[in-house]
Design a protein around this motif. Structure first.
Motif, PDB file in Angstrom:
ATOM      1  N   CYS A 236      49.545  29.940  86.098  1.00 24.64           N
ATOM      2  CA  CYS A 236      49.504  30.688  84.522  1.00 24.64           C
ATOM      3  C   CYS A 236      48.096  31.125  83.976  1.00 24.64           C
ATOM      4  N   VAL A 237      48.485  32.432  82.727  1.00 22.71           N
ATOM      5  CA  VAL A 237      47.542  32.472  82.536  1.00 22.71           C
ATOM      6  C   VAL A 237      47.051  32.171  80.837  1.00 22.71           C
ATOM      7  N   LEU A 238      46.029  32.808  80.620  1.00 21.35           N
ATOM      8  CA  LEU A 238      46.094  31.965  79.631  1.00 21.35           C
ATOM      9  C   LEU A 238      45.511  33.152  78.531  1.00 21.35           C
ATOM     10  N   GLN A 239      46.691  33.193  77.634  1.00 26.08           N
ATOM     11  CA  GLN A 239      46.723  33.970  76.584  1.00 26.08           C
ATOM     12  C   GLN A 239      47.132  33.804  75.237  1.00 26.08           C
ATOM     13  N   MET A 240      46.193  34.568  74.451  1.00 24.33           N
ATOM     14  CA  MET A 240      46.197  34.793  73.107  1.00 24.33           C
ATOM     15  C   MET A 240      47.548  35.732  72.461  1.00 24.33           C
ATOM     16  N   LYS A 241      48.280  34.932  72.226  1.00 18.77           N
ATOM     17  CA  LYS A 241      49.211  35.691  71.587  1.00 18.77           C
ATOM     18  C   LYS A 241      49.071  36.716  70.095  1.00 18.77           C
ATOM     19  N   PRO A 242      49.652  37.930  70.844  1.00 23.40           N
ATOM     20  CA  PRO A 242      49.664  39.439  70.700  1.00 23.40           C
ATOM     21  C   PRO A 242      50.563  39.473  68.971  1.00 23.40           C
ATOM     22  N   LYS A 243      50.111  40.450  68.254  1.00 18.66           N
ATOM     23  CA  LYS A 243      50.926  40.609  67.317  1.00 18.66           C
ATOM     24  C   LYS A 243      51.790  41.380  66.994  1.00 18.66           C
ATOM     25  N   LYS A 244      52.914  41.348  66.414  1.00 26.25           N
ATOM     26  CA  LYS A 244      54.468  41.929  66.627  1.00 26.25           C
ATOM     27  C   LYS A 244      54.704  43.711  66.519  1.00 26.25           C
ATOM     28  N   MET A 245      54.657  43.939  66.797  1.00 30.80           N
ATOM     29  CA  MET A 245      55.667  46.114  66.337  1.00 30.80           C
ATOM     30  C   MET A 245      56.701  46.129  66.415  1.00 30.80           C
TER      31      MET A 245
ATOM     32  N   GLY B  83      46.051  53.026  68.664  1.00 34.61           N
ATOM     33  CA  GLY B  83      47.037  52.229  66.511  1.00 34.61           C
ATOM     34  C   GLY B  83      48.130  51.201  67.161  1.00 34.61           C
ATOM     35  N   ALA B  84      47.776  50.753  68.553  1.00 31.08           N
ATOM     36  CA  ALA B  84      48.856  49.809  69.035  1.00 31.08           C
ATOM     37  C   ALA B  84      47.849  48.621  70.097  1.00 31.08           C
ATOM     38  N   THR B  85      46.602  48.601  69.906  1.00 30.74           N
ATOM     39  CA  THR B  85      45.728  47.677  70.205  1.00 30.74           C
ATOM     40  C   THR B  85      46.170  45.843  69.141  1.00 30.74           C
ATOM     41  N   GLY B  86      46.411  44.738  70.311  1.00 31.85           N
ATOM     42  CA  GLY B  86      46.527  44.041  69.683  1.00 31.85           C
ATOM     43  C   GLY B  86      47.971  43.251  69.591  1.00 31.85           C
ATOM     44  N   TYR B  87      49.104  44.543  69.929  1.00 34.14           N
ATOM     45  CA  TYR B  87      50.104  44.221  69.180  1.00 34.14           C
ATOM     46  C   TYR B  87      51.011  43.789  70.552  1.00 34.14           C
ATOM     47  N   PHE B  88      52.290  43.613  70.807  1.00 33.06           N
ATOM     48  CA  PHE B  88      53.196  43.732  71.518  1.00 33.06           C
ATOM     49  C   PHE B  88      54.162  44.531  70.865  1.00 33.06           C
TER      50      PHE B  88
END
Lengths: 195, 466
Positions: free
Chosen positions: B157-166, B195-200
């Motif tokens: 597993c990894v620990l991840q914050m859920k990213p925003k969606k684009m 421009g898409a940092t923080g997004y998936f």
């Protein structure tokens, strides 16, 4: 991981945007199989002319004796590009415990936090205030209060940090210990979930 | 409210969410290579734990391997030790290794898909930022650091914050001579390297649907170059057709049941994205970069921005600095500029389809005598196919050098480097300062643009040759 609660230090300014991890540590220095010793090659090609340690580039901040300290202050989108954690190791090994910028690339931010290097995100305006300070100015960072202060002016800014990651930093906990404590839960998940 | 494809896969893989913190995300497939794994192996050994699910990790040697004489011991001592350590670590911890000499060896993001290991609906990680490539199959795939490699070793597993969606919708028909590399360079130039940092990002629309899997991989591969955590495309018949029959693809009954599950992987009509961008495919021209991040790109027949017209001071200084490094002038056109090197390779553009396109263009032609051309197939399988189809004869006749599989001059970690101050049109993904060698000047472009420029010796608009 070591605990990180407060940093009070002078800083090294790099007022450039989009500093990528290839600049922080070029690929040719990634052949080591340990986490140590990357500091001497931090920003290698910006620090030295023709890759030669006897010819430092005098216009680069790390080569200017008036700039020193545990804090690196850089332009936006710091740490973009390659996921190499060696970038965080190189900063730490060189002696930086925090990087201040108006914007961090995602993977670098995670890598930094996983090594106890604090990424501090501030507004463009506050970043400019820091760059405007003289080289003998110092900054104070308080992890508990989530504040960064320019000591000379008293100007202070709040910064965001995930509460879980904050607890890890303050206490020196690491994610792997946490995940190891969850093994039973993960095994249970595997049994009950079909992907 | 409907779900995005990202949500559907993410939600299914969350073991636990820490209050006000990250999620424990279960990982189906973990790829490793020689450069970002040794410290993670050492880490779990120091903790006295073994690999939790070694069968879900697959290793290859790619970043730091020579691309000639791979049957001989590696000359560079540090590189040899790193590759040998991967062999030892995999043997000790029970990880399958497709190392040098193995028929499955190659760039990690080329072999995963071509072997059928990469499948829709999976979570996939690797200590390499271009792991986003695998998103082309409708998987959540993203690059991680070495501490996270250690997390996967220890717990799967990894620990991840859920990213925003684009979502980026691309509609319409591409101009002749415009390929998927141009699409992604166009998007990055439009929204910038952050421009898409923080997004998936989900890529969608009729243009995307019309692309082959290889072309889709090129687009998802470079998602990270606009800062995105990853990129993905909903799987469809093109995707299923690609996977079917590959070495590790599901077979028989399992195949049918997988297909049924995979058909559910799409964003619902009423799914909500945090950001949505629409692009008209017809506006995209062959692209080339002029600067030192992948966002600094222009249409090949366009001009470099005039720096004094750039309002934002940070951006202006950034471009001035980039142009100084590149030895280029504000406002200039790149067309007709001599180049010394052409590199066709990397996890972005080294698949068989890329090499077929190049071969079709150069068949019966010769490279310009002032250019050095290097083709580095993405994998042993790609190299085998190149020989089987006789493309090697076409390349040899054109004066193109074919080397063996690896990351090569994309990152200049092995001896394949571009000399100081020289220009290279590269099909890779990064034009950072020094990326292809200290002082090297990289112009990112499509395999077609690279091949056309190899023939003329200067930056060339592919549309003039077709």
């Amino acid at each position: 991981m070591k605990e990180l609660q407060e940093i009070k230090s002078r800083f090294v300014p790099l007022p450039m945007e989009n500093i990528d991890t290839d600049q922080i540590i070029p690929a040719r220095f990634l052949k080591s199989t340990t986490r140590d010793g990357f500091g001497k090659n931090l920003f290698r090609d910006w620090r030295y002319l023709n890759n030669d340690e006897s010819t430092p580039k005098i216009d680069f901040a790390l080569n200017q004796s008036q700039f020193t300290g545990e804090i690196l202050v850089a332009g936006k989108n710091f740490g973009c590009g390659s996921s190499r954690e060696h970038a965080a190791w190189a900063l730490l090994d060189y002696g930086f415990n925090a990087v201040v910028s108006s914007f961090f690339a995602d993977i670098f931010k995670n890598n930094a936090l996983n090594n106890g290097v604090l990424p501090v995100t501030v507004s463009e305006a506050f970043l400019q205030q820091i760059f405007d300070q003289g080289c003998d100015s110092s900054l104070s960072i308080n992890v508990e209060a989530q504040t960064i202060t320019i000591d000379a002016t008293g100007a202070s800014s709040y910064f965001d940090i995930n509460p879980y990651k904050k607890t890890c930093l303050l206490n020196g906990y690491d994610d792997i210990d946490f995940l190891l404590s969850r093994k039973e839960l993960i095994s249970e998940f595997e049994k009950t979930t079909t992907i | 409210m409907g779900k995005t494809i990202f949500d559907k896969i993410w939600d299914k893989h969350v073991v636990e969410t820490i209050k006000n913190g990250p999620s424990v995300l279960y990982i189906d497939k973990h790829f490793i290579h020689e450069v970002t794994s040794p410290q993670a192996f050492k880490g779990i050994e120091q903790r006295g734990v073994s690999l939790f699910r070694p069968k879900q990790t697959i290793a290859t040697a790619d970043h730091n391997v020579p691309t000639i004489n791979q049957h001989l011991p590696i000359k560079d001592e540090l590189s040899r030790m790193q590759v040998e350590q991967l062999i030892d670590n995999c043997a000790k911890h029970g990880v399958e290794l497709y190392g040098l000499g193995h028929p499955y060896q190659g760039i990690v993001h080329v072999i995963g898909p071509e072997l059928g290991i990469t499948q829709p609906g999976m979570t996939i990680v690797c200590g390499d930022s271009h792991t986003s490539t695998h998103g082309a199959f409708g998987a959540i795939a993203f690059g991680i650091g070495t501490s996270e490699v250690e997390m996967v070793f220890a717990s799967q597993c990894v620990l991840q914050m859920k990213p925003k969606k684009m979502r980026i919708n691309i509609e319409g028909v591409l101009q002749k001579g415009v390929v998927s590399k141009d699409i992604i360079l166009y998007i990055i130039a439009k929204i910038s390297a952050s421009g898409a940092t923080g997004y998936f990002v989900e890529f969608a629309g009729s243009t995307i649907r019309s692309l082959s899997m290889e072309a889709r991989m090129t687009i998802c591969n470079m998602s990270i170059e606009m800062g995105a955590r990853g990129g993905m495309i909903a799987p469809d018949e093109t995707c299923f057709e690609y996977i079917k029959g590959r070495a590790f693809a599901p077979k028989g009954e399992a195949w049918n049941s997988c297909i049924n599950k995979w058909r559910q992987l799409y964003s619902d009509e009423d799914a909500v994205f945090d950001n949505e961008i629409n692009i008209n495919a017809a506006e995209i021209e062959p692209m080339i970069t002029y600067g030192t991040n992948p966002g600094l790109g222009i249409a090949i027949n366009g001009n470099i921005p005039i720096t004094e017209n750039i309002v934002d001071e940070g951006e202006r200084n950034n471009i001035i600095k980039a142009l100084k490094y590149m030895g280029l002038e504000s406002g200039a056109s790149l067309l007709g500029m001599p180049v010394q090197h052409i590199f066709i390779g990397s996890c972005t553009n080294s698949r068989i389809e890329d090499l077929r396109e190049v071969a079709a263009l150069v068949k019966g032609k010769q490279k310009n005598s002032s250019v050095h051309v290097m083709i580095v197939p993405g994998s042993q399988q790609v190299a085998k196919q190149v020989h089987a189809e006789g493309l090697d004869h076409i390349f040899a006749a054109a004066g193109f050098q074919i080397r063996q599989a690896g990351c090569s001059a994309c990152l200049g970690m092995n001896e394949d480097k571009i000399p100081f101050g020289e220009y290279c049109i590269s099909t890779s993904n990064r034009n950072f300062e020094g990326r292809q060698g200290a002082g090297a000047r990289t112009l990112l472009a499509s395999p077609l643009t690279a091949a056309a420029s190899a023939i003329t010796g200067v930056v060339t608009d592919i549309r003039e040759l077709i």
